[in-house]
Design an enzyme around this catalytic site. Structure first.
Site, short mmCIF file in Angstrom:
data_model
loop_
_atom_site.label_atom_id
_atom_site.label_comp_id
_atom_site.label_asym_id
_atom_site.label_seq_id
_atom_site.Cartn_x
_atom_site.Cartn_y
_atom_site.Cartn_z
N GLY A 1 -1.66 -11.41 -4.85
CA GLY A 1 -2.37 -10.38 -4.09
C GLY A 1 -3.55 -9.86 -4.87
O GLY A 1 -3.96 -10.44 -5.88
N ASN A 2 -4.13 -8.78 -4.39
CA ASN A 2 -5.26 -8.17 -5.10
C ASN A 2 -5.13 -6.66 -5.03
O ASN A 2 -4.24 -6.13 -4.38
CB ASN A 2 -6.58 -8.66 -4.51
N ARG A 3 -6.02 -5.97 -5.72
CA ARG A 3 -5.86 -4.53 -5.89
C ARG A 3 -6.51 -3.69 -4.79
O ARG A 3 -6.60 -2.47 -4.91
CB ARG A 3 -6.44 -4.12 -7.25
#
Ligand code: CTP
Length: 404
Positions: free
Chosen positions: A201-203
């Site tokens: 995922g990403n932030r």
């Protein structure tokens, strides 16, 4: 939605308690701003208990948070109920000698007033002139109703009932400069499963995209928000907004399906979501363990995800505006704008909103800075401030690009 309810000094203040209650029940974040006079009718603990938020009346409270303007800036909607003749006069004159006055001057949200006063005051030329001024400025007026007044006299002057005020307030939300526009906004970040318990995922918190959706809804647009893995706290204001519908997705494939489904009937498409560029080639159907790894390390094979934005640009119909976002860390000797221009051209979007990111910049913060590049490579907007302020500037640029 973030709703500010101004309460001024009239007996109908007791009916505003029910209005606040209805708003809270509908899931809105409600902040009550009573005038000192209003507190002589209904006390501060009632407003705090019913709104579930702290209540202050003075511009000198909570100074570090610049509360005198912060409430107005954050508001999606401001309702003043009851609005006395005195308050209407102050509003018409733009006076800001209390927290309600500063809040009203600091907001760009729709403002709805529900006047309540005796018939003579309502018919007085001063009040009539003040209402003409306020209406000309776009303030929405609901009521007053005709009926029995506090002194036993009858005539126009009774504050409208709370559910009627709520209905008028929802109606007012449809009256901004984006009224009639149908938009879809993606927000958050996609996640690609590795196994049943892990993902890539990403932030991205989704805050900027949610602010873009709420800004549009606040200006009258009909909004579909496609939310990829956004915390329910971040999503709360949008969930309660009557002009926002939310579709939740997890993976890039789901986001693509939702966007391709929605885009044909939307006038503006905003891809603010951070999309995972790759997904895992073979998602394990059981949790991966160290035991079943071949050695001390592990290699995951990744395959490239489709470029959703490219597909939306290719399918763009006449009159539709497609907007991309890009989070960039410019190389040395290169500006954010240069990089944005190249990416805008590569993506073929009408507008590209570019922001700088890096360790500690851009993500999971309340502030943001954006440069918007248009199809002629011009800087269509440059904004920094709260994510909502930045979102408003983006919509100004979108309207300009659409020639309206
Ligand atoms: N985007 C998309 N589908 C993808 C990747 C990105 O729709 N698979 C969209 C994003 O929502 C954003 C825009 O494209 O609006 C730019 O995203 P970005 O990640 O900067 O684009 P990339 O093409 O992946 O660029 P880079 O190679 O710099 O990562």
């Amino acid at each position: 939605m973030f709703v500010v309810v101004g309460v001024t000094g009239g007996i109908a203040a007791y009916k505003a308690v029910q209005l606040v209650r209805l708003l809270v029940q509908e899931g809105h974040e409600v902040h009550v701003v009573p005038t000192d006079d209003a507190l002589r009718f209904v006390g501060l603990p009632t407003w705090e208990a019913i709104s579930r938020n702290p209540v202050t009346t003075s511009v000198h409270d909570d100074v570090p948070k610049v509360r005198h303007v912060a409430l107005g800036q954050a508001a999606d909607l401001v309702i003043v109920a009851p609005a006395t003749a005195n308050t209407l006069a102050k509003m018409a004159a733009g006076l800001a000698d209390d927290l309600l006055g500063t809040t009203l001057l600091a907001t760009t949200a729709p403002v709805v007033v529900a006047p309540a006063m005796h018939t003579e005051m309502w018919r007085h030329k001063a009040t009539v002139a003040n209402l003409t001024t306020l209406r000309a400025r776009g303030v929405h007026v609901i009521g007053p109703e005709d009926g029995e007044l506090t002194g036993g006299d009858r005539g126009p002057g009774r504050m409208s009932e709370p559910d009627a005020i709520l209905g008028a307030a929802y109606g007012a939300l449809a009256a901004g400069d984006l009224a009639g526009l149908r938009v879809v906004v993606s927000a958050g970040g996609t996640r690609e499963p590795i196994d049943p318990v892990r993902y890539l995922g990403n932030r991205s918190s989704g805050r900027q995209g949610v602010a873009v959706a709420l800004a549009a809804a606040g200006r009258g647009a009909d909004v579909l928000l496609v939310a990829a893995n956004i915390d329910s706290g971040v999503l709360a204001a949008a969930s309660a907004h009557p002009r926002v519908r939310i579709a939740t997705v997890t993976t890039t494939a789901q986001l693509q399906a939702a966007m391709e489904d929605a885009a044909p009937e939307r006038d503006v498409v905003v891809m603010a979501a951070a999309v995972a560029d790759y997904r895992v080639a073979d998602v394990a159907d059981r949790k991966l363990t160290k035991e079943d790894a071949a050695g001390p390390g592990r290699t995951l094979e990744l395959v490239e995800n489709p470029d959703i934005l490219a597909g939306l640009v290719a399918a763009r119909r006449d009159g539709q505006t497609v907007v991309g976002f890009a989070a960039e860390t410019p190389d040395e000797g290169e500006t954010l704008v240069d990089r944005g221009r190249r990416k805008r051209a590569r993506k073929g979007v009408d507008l590209l909103a570019v922001n700088e990111v890096g360790w500690g910049i851009g993500f999971e913060r309340d502030d943001n800075a954006l440069v918007v590049i248009d199809a002629a490579d011009r800087i269509a907007a440059e904004a920094h401030g709260t994510k909502r302020e930045v979102a408003e500037a983006l919509w100004d640029a979108i309207l300009a690009a659409r020639g309206s």
